[in-house]
Design a protein around this motif. Sequence first.
Motif, PDB file in Angstrom:
ATOM      1  N   PRO A   1       0.797  -1.229   0.000  1.00 17.49           N
ATOM      2  CA  PRO A   1       0.000   0.000   0.000  1.00 17.49           C
ATOM      3  C   PRO A   1       0.829   1.278   0.000  1.00 17.49           C
ATOM      4  O   PRO A   1       0.418   2.292  -0.566  1.00 17.49           O
ATOM      5  CB  PRO A   1      -0.847  -0.118   1.278  1.00 17.49           C
ATOM      6  CG  PRO A   1      -0.141  -1.134   2.131  1.00 17.49           C
ATOM      7  CD  PRO A   1       0.526  -2.067   1.188  1.00 17.49           C
ATOM      8  N   ILE A   2       2.007   1.241   0.643  1.00 18.84           N
ATOM      9  CA  ILE A   2       2.870   2.430   0.660  1.00 18.84           C
ATOM     10  C   ILE A   2       3.395   2.722  -0.743  1.00 18.84           C
ATOM     11  O   ILE A   2       3.401   3.865  -1.208  1.00 18.84           O
ATOM     12  CB  ILE A   2       4.027   2.244   1.657  1.00 18.84           C
ATOM     13  CG1 ILE A   2       3.492   2.119   3.089  1.00 18.84           C
ATOM     14  CG2 ILE A   2       5.018   3.407   1.551  1.00 18.84           C
ATOM     15  CD1 ILE A   2       4.548   1.812   4.126  1.00 18.84           C
ATOM     16  N   ASN A   3       3.814   1.659  -1.424  1.00 16.13           N
ATOM     17  CA  ASN A   3       4.306   1.826  -2.795  1.00 16.13           C
ATOM     18  C   ASN A   3       3.196   2.266  -3.744  1.00 16.13           C
ATOM     19  O   ASN A   3       3.439   3.054  -4.668  1.00 16.13           O
ATOM     20  CB  ASN A   3       4.929   0.516  -3.286  1.00 16.13           C
ATOM     21  CG  ASN A   3       6.202   0.166  -2.549  1.00 16.13           C
ATOM     22  OD1 ASN A   3       6.841   1.036  -1.947  1.00 16.13           O
ATOM     23  ND2 ASN A   3       6.583  -1.103  -2.574  1.00 16.13           N
ATOM     24  N   LEU A   4       1.987   1.763  -3.499  1.00 16.65           N
ATOM     25  CA  LEU A   4       0.853   2.156  -4.336  1.00 16.65           C
ATOM     26  C   LEU A   4       0.558   3.645  -4.187  1.00 16.65           C
ATOM     27  O   LEU A   4       0.380   4.362  -5.182  1.00 16.65           O
ATOM     28  CB  LEU A   4      -0.384   1.334  -3.971  1.00 16.65           C
ATOM     29  CG  LEU A   4      -1.661   1.707  -4.739  1.00 16.65           C
ATOM     30  CD1 LEU A   4      -1.490   1.465  -6.231  1.00 16.65           C
ATOM     31  CD2 LEU A   4      -2.860   0.937  -4.190  1.00 16.65           C
ATOM     32  N   GLU A   5       0.527   4.125  -2.945  1.00 19.10           N
ATOM     33  CA  GLU A   5       0.270   5.550  -2.721  1.00 19.10           C
ATOM     34  C   GLU A   5       1.364   6.407  -3.348  1.00 19.10           C
ATOM     35  O   GLU A   5       1.079   7.469  -3.927  1.00 19.10           O
ATOM     36  CB  GLU A   5       0.160   5.848  -1.217  1.00 19.10           C
ATOM     37  CG  GLU A   5      -1.163   5.417  -0.613  1.00 19.10           C
ATOM     38  CD  GLU A   5      -1.557   6.278   0.573  1.00 19.10           C
ATOM     39  OE1 GLU A   5      -1.402   7.516   0.516  1.00 19.10           O
ATOM     40  OE2 GLU A   5      -2.010   5.705   1.571  1.00 19.10           O
ATOM     41  N   LYS A   6       2.598   5.973  -3.228  1.00 20.35           N
ATOM     42  CA  LYS A   6       3.699   6.744  -3.810  1.00 20.35           C
ATOM     43  C   LYS A   6       3.593   6.795  -5.326  1.00 20.35           C
ATOM     44  O   LYS A   6       3.859   7.834  -5.947  1.00 20.35           O
ATOM     45  CB  LYS A   6       5.037   6.131  -3.397  1.00 20.35           C
ATOM     46  CG  LYS A   6       6.241   6.964  -3.808  1.00 20.35           C
ATOM     47  CD  LYS A   6       7.539   6.390  -3.252  1.00 20.35           C
ATOM     48  CE  LYS A   6       8.725   7.263  -3.648  1.00 20.35           C
ATOM     49  NZ  LYS A   6      10.002   6.728  -3.111  1.00 20.35           N
ATOM     50  N   GLU A   7       3.154   5.681  -5.931  1.00 20.87           N
ATOM     51  CA  GLU A   7       2.998   5.651  -7.388  1.00 20.87           C
ATOM     52  C   GLU A   7       1.863   6.580  -7.841  1.00 20.87           C
ATOM     53  O   GLU A   7       1.989   7.285  -8.841  1.00 20.87           O
ATOM     54  CB  GLU A   7       2.716   4.212  -7.843  1.00 20.87           C
ATOM     55  CG  GLU A   7       2.373   4.061  -9.319  1.00 20.87           C
ATOM     56  CD  GLU A   7       3.498   4.471 -10.252  1.00 20.87           C
ATOM     57  OE1 GLU A   7       3.195   4.760 -11.433  1.00 20.87           O
ATOM     58  OE2 GLU A   7       4.672   4.513  -9.831  1.00 20.87           O
ATOM     59  N   VAL A   8       0.772   6.590  -7.085  1.00 27.99           N
ATOM     60  CA  VAL A   8      -0.400   7.392  -7.477  1.00 27.99           C
ATOM     61  C   VAL A   8      -0.221   8.870  -7.147  1.00 27.99           C
ATOM     62  O   VAL A   8      -0.534   9.745  -7.967  1.00 27.99           O
ATOM     63  CB  VAL A   8      -1.675   6.846  -6.797  1.00 27.99           C
ATOM     64  CG1 VAL A   8      -2.858   7.790  -7.032  1.00 27.99           C
ATOM     65  CG2 VAL A   8      -1.994   5.455  -7.321  1.00 27.99           C
ATOM     66  N   PHE A   9       0.303   9.157  -5.945  1.00 26.72           N
ATOM     67  CA  PHE A   9       0.376  10.552  -5.482  1.00 26.72           C
ATOM     68  C   PHE A   9       1.770  11.177  -5.590  1.00 26.72           C
ATOM     69  O   PHE A   9       1.917  12.389  -5.436  1.00 26.72           O
ATOM     70  CB  PHE A   9      -0.097  10.644  -4.025  1.00 26.72           C
ATOM     71  CG  PHE A   9      -1.540  10.282  -3.829  1.00 26.72           C
ATOM     72  CD1 PHE A   9      -2.554  11.070  -4.354  1.00 26.72           C
ATOM     73  CD2 PHE A   9      -1.888   9.146  -3.111  1.00 26.72           C
ATOM     74  CE1 PHE A   9      -3.890  10.738  -4.168  1.00 26.72           C
ATOM     75  CE2 PHE A   9      -3.220   8.802  -2.917  1.00 26.72           C
ATOM     76  CZ  PHE A   9      -4.225   9.599  -3.460  1.00 26.72           C
ATOM     77  N   GLY A  10       2.799  10.364  -5.832  1.00 28.46           N
ATOM     78  CA  GLY A  10       4.152  10.887  -5.848  1.00 28.46           C
ATOM     79  C   GLY A  10       4.763  10.888  -4.458  1.00 28.46           C
ATOM     80  O   GLY A  10       4.142  10.465  -3.486  1.00 28.46           O
ATOM     81  N   ASP A  11       6.017  11.366  -4.359  1.00 26.11           N
ATOM     82  CA  ASP A  11       6.664  11.400  -3.045  1.00 26.11           C
ATOM     83  C   ASP A  11       6.180  12.610  -2.244  1.00 26.11           C
ATOM     84  O   ASP A  11       5.367  13.406  -2.722  1.00 26.11           O
ATOM     85  CB  ASP A  11       8.184  11.382  -3.167  1.00 26.11           C
ATOM     86  CG  ASP A  11       8.727  12.585  -3.932  1.00 26.11           C
ATOM     87  OD1 ASP A  11       8.076  13.646  -3.933  1.00 26.11           O
ATOM     88  OD2 ASP A  11       9.817  12.456  -4.535  1.00 26.11           O
TER      89      ASP A  11
END
Length: 310
Positions: free
Chosen positions: A142-152
């Motif tokens: 889920p952390i990687n998913l959020e980073k992919e969708v919203f950026g860093d």
Amino acid sequence: MRAKFKVITPVHIGSGNQINRYDYVLFENGIGLIDKVKFNERVKKDKKLFSEFLKVSENLSKLIEFLEEEVLDEEISEIIEASNGILDKLEKNYSRAIEEFIKDKFLNTPIIPGSTIKGAIRTAILDYVVLKNPELKRIKNPINLEKEVFGDVKEDSLKALFVSDFKPINYEKRIISPLNRGKKDNPIPVLLEMIVSGEFEGEIRIDENLLKSSYTKYFELDYEFIKLALEYFYKNILNYENKRFKANPVYYKKIMIKIGKHAGAGSKSISNRGVFIRQLKKNLSYQTSIWVDENNNPIGWGKLEFEEKI
């Protein structure tokens, strides 16, 4: 843009504080919170009363008996409604605390934190983006998913989204002991100060300057996109819960969100990702139970209305 949050079913957002048995006295229809400044001022001026107070102050049961006898009506700051069943529990069990609703630090009135509203928006957008981009389902973390969708963090897509705390226009409170309703009903020994009706007003604003440096790989942030994501996500949640659980049905009103304690993991998890059930130690497609009030109304629903831009 101004916005309103209208309470549809009871909502609780905790402050982390508790209302203890020595903070109130019992009335026929609820609990009366003691204005301790007024009460203490009067007690200190009366030597006999002050002496009695000192004698009982270290013994909880005697202190409560003293307060029930001596607190005057004009020393009550507010009365919070509670059912006879809850009042009986409070009368018999002095150790039971009530979880307090979060309040404005200066006005002492309930608020809906901006972070709560923004969190609901973020979950809805994440769900909508994954729906429109099925390849994202392969990202299991889920952390990687959020980073992919919203950026860093520095370029986060929602860094330009400002949501203020929502302040009350009007509201009604009640002390509620929620019930966890699934295959078997599971009453728990918790009491919550809940908002059962009312309207709260705040601001949802997109900072155009910050927007220019935001991450836009999967979407461009604007008010219509926010509304679209919210409507899609929470309408599905509502329809699913109405079909699955034996709680009073909630009828959809554009645009609704589900927030706060006991709103359920399903309303905080995106579609097709599953919900982790701690008791079972595994992921399921959705939560196995729903939290309801004493009238079988599911907890946490409200209507979000967007008004004119300012």
